[in-house]
Design an enzyme around this catalytic site. Structure first.
Site, PDB file in Angstrom:
ATOM      1  N   ASP A  75      41.706   5.818 -23.957  1.00 32.00           N
ATOM      2  CA  ASP A  75      42.583   5.636 -25.115  1.00 32.00           C
ATOM      3  C   ASP A  75      43.555   6.800 -25.283  1.00 32.00           C
ATOM      4  OD1 ASP A  75      41.102   7.496 -27.493  1.00 32.00           O
ATOM      5  OD2 ASP A  75      39.804   6.788 -25.890  1.00 32.00           O
TER       6      ASP A  75
ATOM      7  N   TYR B  15      39.125  13.527 -18.966  1.00 33.89           N
ATOM      8  CA  TYR B  15      39.668  13.920 -20.264  1.00 33.89           C
ATOM      9  C   TYR B  15      39.873  15.431 -20.370  1.00 33.89           C
ATOM     10  CZ  TYR B  15      40.027  14.888 -25.233  1.00 33.89           C
ATOM     11  OH  TYR B  15      40.459  15.344 -26.443  1.00 33.89           O
TER      12      TYR B  15
ATOM     13  N   LYS C 268      34.499   0.547 -25.439  1.00 36.27           N
ATOM     14  CA  LYS C 268      34.780   1.222 -26.711  1.00 36.27           C
ATOM     15  C   LYS C 268      36.253   1.031 -27.050  1.00 36.27           C
ATOM     16  CE  LYS C 268      34.728   5.640 -29.098  1.00 36.27           C
ATOM     17  NZ  LYS C 268      34.740   7.088 -28.910  1.00 36.27           N
TER      18      LYS C 268
END
Length: 538
Positions: free
Chosen positions: A314, A279, A386
């Site tokens: 995500d 990330y 998640k």
């Protein structure tokens, strides 16, 4: 719970390729250290506080709410001094504890550094073993505190109980003022939230130091500091006792201080941490080499502390198409799993990320979402997962957005997700009001209560739309993993090529590369020494 009948040979092939693709960055992490890893050693040994003299390397401007976020932490000062005088190739522990052999404390040594009177050298002969032993004892005291916090969490869960159902409801609180966050977090828990996430102040991931104290002014979030962790954990313990269920706390172990924040989270009993292998590289332009070295150390700390990590797949779907690039999410999940397990994390600690981000105007969009979510659940049956709500296609039509969040909640229930982040109908349009949060929580509660254990009845037929789509995504993921694994640079090159989230990040670009150091044969990190022994026994 329903899962798909995936080809076991294809699944095994995917994991084999993920291991091959990840191996170069694992080897990289074994051969290097970073300034943040070395600062984490000092923090684990108990060094806190800041130099009272504002430094050029810290954030400019005045203190926040009477605190010292513009001052350089002692951990930074000591590591910088060691690096300047003898280098970091041998680590910070040997020169620091050699300097302490004649007396004094870490705090007094740091003050000598501030005064410019501290002198460091790499010990030799019997002095080396004395320094190693002293450093090991100091690090062991910090790890003992982390171990005690893990036991305390288990005791409180036994006392208060876990939430009565899955998925856990995950809700964000972040006003910028920790003393305002606390009553909001407690109110959210009373309204049904099981996990409270305190978002960090904008840009903190790019600070190469951890601010100190209880902060009261942040931008679109609250600074991650040890004192803020302590205050929020105490507040959630209070509301846990009131509600009769243990309320978990989440923050972010990412950015340039990933290892240090992981240590602080363990010392203050946080329960979850955002901790993704890529990330920071993709979305904060942090150097890949820096990130991979830092993430291994941070995940070893999380493993020891019993912390659940949340990964960030995500985010790829906010920059890339959620249908065309679905396989990149699966590839990232498999790579995150590989890197996490190498660092000692167990399946129950892998909150692997994915999201409900397909354009709702795409035909069969809900069936596609179910296929992608069920693929993740089938690949990682023992991981909590998640599940993230829609953001990219929130248009400002709050009625449409509220309905879309309801579909998201239903998909989470049908596919057995473990952690469900509450979607807001005003997401990505305005900063949500507290009334928006209340309505969003009502939406979650209604869907989860109405659906009940519907996941046990949801069984897509073999060869049907959902089954075919999931197998297509898995096959595409294996194809991409083959390309990554066959390249000598593996994952590093895949990131440079823009494989994930269509963002290209070269190996020698980004922020923080100057903080990466190749280790010498005599390098010693007492925290790694102790943590790796635990991993090897697992």
């Amino acid at each position: 719970m329903s899962t798909l009948a995936l080809d076991p040979g294809l699944v095994a092939r995917a994991r084999e390729l993920a291991a091959r693709a990840a191996q170069p960055v694992i080897d990289l992490a074994h051969r290097h250290t970073t300034v943040s890893v070395e600062r984490a050693v000092l923090r684990l040994a108990g060094l806190t506080g800041t130099d009272p003299v504002t430094g050029e390397g810290a954030a400019g401007g005045g203190g926040v709410g009477g605190n010292v976020i513009d001052r350089v932490p002692w951990a930074n000062r000591v590591v910088d001094a060691v690096r300047e005088q003898v280098g970091l190739e041998s680590g910070v522990a040997l020169p620091v504890w050699h300097a302490l052999a004649s007396g004094g404390t870490l705090q007094s040594l740091a003050e000598q550094v501030g005064a410019g009177t501290a002198r460091f050298e790499i010990p030799t002969g019997t002095d080396t073993e004395r320094a190693r032993e002293a450093a090991r004892e100091a690090a062991a005291r910090g790890i003992a505190c982390i171990d005690a916090n893990r036991r305390r969490r288990e005791e409180l869960i036994t006392t208060h109980g876990d939430p009565p159902r899955r998925p856990w409801i995950y809700l964000i609180v972040a006003t910028g003022d920790i003393h305002e966050d606390i009553p909001q977090a407690q109110a959210a828990a009373r309204a049904g939230a099981d996990v409270i996430a305190v978002i960090r102040s904008t840009g903190q991931s790019l600070l190469d130091y951890v601010p100190e104290g209880a902060t009261r002014t942040g931008y679109a979030g609250t600074y991650a500091t040890q004192e803020n962790f302590r205050l929020m954990r105490a507040a959630l313990d209070e509301v846990s006792a009131e509600l009769g269920r243990y309320v978990r706390l989440t923050n972010y172990a990412s950015g340039l201080c990933m290892p240090e924040i992981a240590v602080l989270a363990g010392l203050e009993r946080l329960d979850m941490m955002l901790n993704d292998a890529m990330y920071g590289i993709l979305f904060r332009d942090i150097n890949p080499r820096r990130t991979f070295v830092d993430q291994r150390f941070s995940r070893m700390v999380h493993a020891r502390a019993g912390i659940i990590i949340n990964t960030g797949e995500d985010n790829y779907l906010t920059t890339a198409d959620a249908v065309d690039e679905a396989h990149t999410v699966t590839v990232s999940q498999l790579l995150n799993e590989t890197l996490a397990k190498e660092a000692g994390l167990q399946d129950w600690q892998l909150g692997l990320g994915h999201a409900f981000e397909i354009d709702p105007d795409v035909p069969e969009s809900f069936r596609l979402e179910l296929a992608h979510a069920l693929l993740a659940r089938s690949l990682f049956p023992d991981a909590p997962l998640k599940w993230m709500p829609p953001t990219k296609h929130m248009t400002g039509d709050v009625f449409r957005g509220y309905l879309l969040d309801g579909f998201f909640n239903l998909a989470g229930s049908l596919t057995g997700q473990g952690i469900l982040l509450v979607g807001m109908m005003t997401e990505a349009v305005v900063t949500p009001w507290l009334s928006d949060r209340d309505l969003a929580l009502r939406n979650v509660r209604y869907v989860l209560n109405a659906a009940g254990n519907l996941a046990e009845d949801f069984a897509p037929p073999p060869g049907g739309f959902i089954d075919r789509r999931a197998n297509t995504v898995l096959t595409e993921a294996v194809g991409l993993l083959e390309k990554i694994a066959d390249h000598p640079e593996g994952l590093i090159q895949a990131i440079a090529d823009g494989t994930f989230g269509i963002t290209k990040r070269p190996a020698d670009g980004g922020k923080g590369l100057e903080g990466v150091v190749a280790t010498a044969p005599d390098a010693y990190n007492p925290a790694l020494d102790l943590l790796e022994r635990k991993v090897s026994r697992a």
